[in-house]
Scaffold this motif. Sequence first.
Motif, short mmCIF file in Angstrom:
data_model
loop_
_atom_site.label_atom_id
_atom_site.label_comp_id
_atom_site.label_asym_id
_atom_site.label_seq_id
_atom_site.Cartn_x
_atom_site.Cartn_y
_atom_site.Cartn_z
N ALA A 170 3.47 -9.31 8.93
CA ALA A 170 3.03 -9.86 7.64
C ALA A 170 1.61 -9.38 7.32
CB ALA A 170 3.08 -11.38 7.68
N ARG A 171 0.75 -9.39 8.34
CA ARG A 171 -0.61 -8.87 8.15
C ARG A 171 -0.59 -7.39 7.82
NH1 ARG A 171 -4.11 -10.21 13.18
NH2 ARG A 171 -5.56 -8.92 11.96
N THR A 173 1.85 -5.76 6.36
CA THR A 173 2.33 -5.65 4.98
C THR A 173 1.21 -5.93 3.99
OG1 THR A 173 4.54 -6.32 5.68
CG2 THR A 173 4.03 -6.49 3.32
N SER A 174 0.38 -6.93 4.31
CA SER A 174 -0.75 -7.27 3.43
C SER A 174 -1.74 -6.12 3.33
CB SER A 174 -1.44 -8.53 3.95
OG SER A 174 -2.58 -8.83 3.16
N GLU A 175 -2.04 -5.48 4.46
CA GLU A 175 -2.98 -4.36 4.46
C GLU A 175 -2.42 -3.19 3.67
OE1 GLU A 175 -5.96 -4.40 5.43
OE2 GLU A 175 -6.03 -6.25 6.60
N ALA A 177 -0.22 -3.37 1.27
CA ALA A 177 -0.20 -3.76 -0.14
C ALA A 177 -1.58 -3.60 -0.77
CB ALA A 177 0.28 -5.20 -0.28
N ALA A 178 -2.64 -3.95 -0.01
CA ALA A 178 -4.00 -3.77 -0.51
C ALA A 178 -4.30 -2.30 -0.74
CB ALA A 178 -5.00 -4.37 0.48
N PRO A 219 2.15 -14.59 -4.10
CA PRO A 219 1.75 -14.49 -2.68
C PRO A 219 0.23 -14.60 -2.49
CG PRO A 219 3.40 -12.84 -3.20
CD PRO A 219 2.98 -13.44 -4.50
N LEU A 220 -0.53 -13.94 -3.33
CA LEU A 220 -1.99 -14.01 -3.22
C LEU A 220 -2.48 -15.41 -3.56
CD1 LEU A 220 -4.71 -12.61 -2.76
CD2 LEU A 220 -4.68 -11.91 -5.18
N GLU A 223 -1.83 -17.65 -0.63
CA GLU A 223 -2.76 -17.34 0.46
C GLU A 223 -4.15 -17.91 0.18
OE1 GLU A 223 -4.99 -13.40 2.32
OE2 GLU A 223 -3.09 -13.16 1.25
#
Length: 346
Positions: A170-171, A173-175, A177-178, A219-220, A223
């Motif tokens: 998940a982390r 994927t977040s990186e 996506a950023a 999602p953001l 979070e």
Amino acid sequence: MRVRPLSLRAQVALVIAFLSALPNLFMVVAVLLPAYRRAGELDADVWITVGLWLVGVVVLSGVVGYLLSGLLLAPLLRASKDVLGLPNAAEQLAMARLPVSPKDPAEIVALRRSFNALLNKVELEQSRRSSFMAALMHDLKTPLLAANNLLKVVRDDDRLGREERVAVLARLTSEVAALIDLVQKLVDAHRLERADVPLAREQVALEALVARVAARLEPLRAERGVCIAVSGSGAALADPRELERALYNLLSNAVRYATARIEVEVYPGLVRVQDDGPGLPQPLEQLAQPFVGHHVQIAGRTYAGGTGGLGLFIARRVLEAHGGRLVCEATGPRGTVLLAYVGGDR
């Protein structure tokens, strides 16, 4: 074969020489020659004398024209010499300036100052692009390094259970996506720097567009733990994809920096975005640029100049392409209110 044009000084010298010699030529043709003809003294010696005199007049007129043109064009020639003496390297050119002397004519002083103003813009753009490249390398490198480290953890740590692996992924994927978001902003900023932005206008329900943007930001928002409240309704004649891109950048900035709540009010041709974040660190006109040359401090954290204003720049340019504008109604430690005037409201 292409003939090289005469210099400005040569052209002015020829004009002065012609004007100087013209009265003498007129006097010879209209006065002296008829007088000699009536007196019966128009022999070879007279023709030689008149010819030599005319040659002398032409030569003297040319010399006078050349000298006077040099005096008349001296300030312009000095300015041309100063411009030719500027360095060719972009970094050195951005720092160079033309000297301005009050002894020069007003037109030359205005010309030098205009050229220096252009050099000021070159220096500003050079500084922004340098900061942009430095920040770009940092902003691209950070998520890539984080993703690489997370992949190594997944690969090398056999003790990770399913839940831990899901959390690591998940982390990751977040990186990623950023990183994708940053690249998309760069692409949009490059496209929107052009003067003309092609639009496919149609009637757009602004409240539905805002709701779609809020769904993309869910999602953001989850979070960050903030609330997005949407109220009102209205329509505008706009390009839905471009307008959604603008609103996405505005709302994503609000979600990133809001403390607890974001209020979005929709009116015909207008979207009002209010957050309870720390406020804008600089005037909106300075932040909404593709290349921000200074460091930005938001909520006690310092961000390097460069890519920090891409989102606001994209929103501003999209709105301006629609005939609208982006306005900061209020900003401070209790939050920021931005007004997105779309234009073409119905």
